[in-house]
Design a protein around this motif. Structure first.
Motif: not given
Length: 161
Positions: A25-29, A32-44, A52-54, A56-60
């Motif tokens: 799972x890869x997340x990139x946030x 608007x100005x292009x700054x990366x404010x969130x990023x991460x990778x979860x290797x499964x 893992x989905x369960x 992540x859902x519980x944590x969020x």
């Protein structure tokens, strides 16, 4: 079978991109100005995506609660229905004027019982009440078609009123 799914969402000027595959799972946030404010990778590990989905859902969901953005849980959600609950719901439903929209009556009954409107609507059919018309019972034919029985003690003649 390999697959990749991509999801995007923009909230408060930040565009989030989530890429999901069977192995990560890869997340990139990006703001608007292009700054990366969130990023991460979860290797499964192979076959680990569901677990893992369960997690992540519980944590969020927990984070959303702390941020005050989670939907409040209904007080009696998942509580068993007792015969007294059924009898009370039936009595209150039958006291509703048929001129009242069923959705309005269902919302009021849900609020007073600490249940969701969906739970009330589903329960009405199970206790022999017509969830589409306030104050009305299911006809014997409809009850039979749905495979529902009215609560104990209610005769067919009472149902056809």
């Amino acid at each position: 079978m390999a697959f990749t799914m991509e999801f995007t969402s923009t909230v408060h000027g930040v565009t989030y991109a989530l890429t999901a595959s069977p192995t990560s799972l890869e997340l990139l946030g990006a703001a608007e100005n292009g700054d990366i404010v969130a990023e991460g990778t979860i290797k499964l590990p192979p076959g680990g995506a569901t677990e893992a989905a369960g997690l992540v859902r519980q944590a969020l969901a927990t984070i959303a609660i702390f941020e005050g953005k989670a939907r409040p849980r209904v007080a009696n959600s998942h509580a068993r229905w007792t015969p007294d609950d059924d009898a009370s719901l039936r009595e209150d439903w039958l006291a509703q004027p048929s001129s009242t929209p069923a959705t309005t009556s269902i919302r009021e009954l849900a609020k007073s019982r600490g249940r969701s409107p969906a739970a009330i609507r589903a329960r009405l059919g199970r206790i022999g009440c017509d969830p589409d018309v306030a104050g009305r019972l299911l006809t014997p034919e409809t009850a039979e078609l749905l495979g529902r029985d009215a609560i104990a003690g209610a005769s067919v003649s009472q149902q056809s009123k």
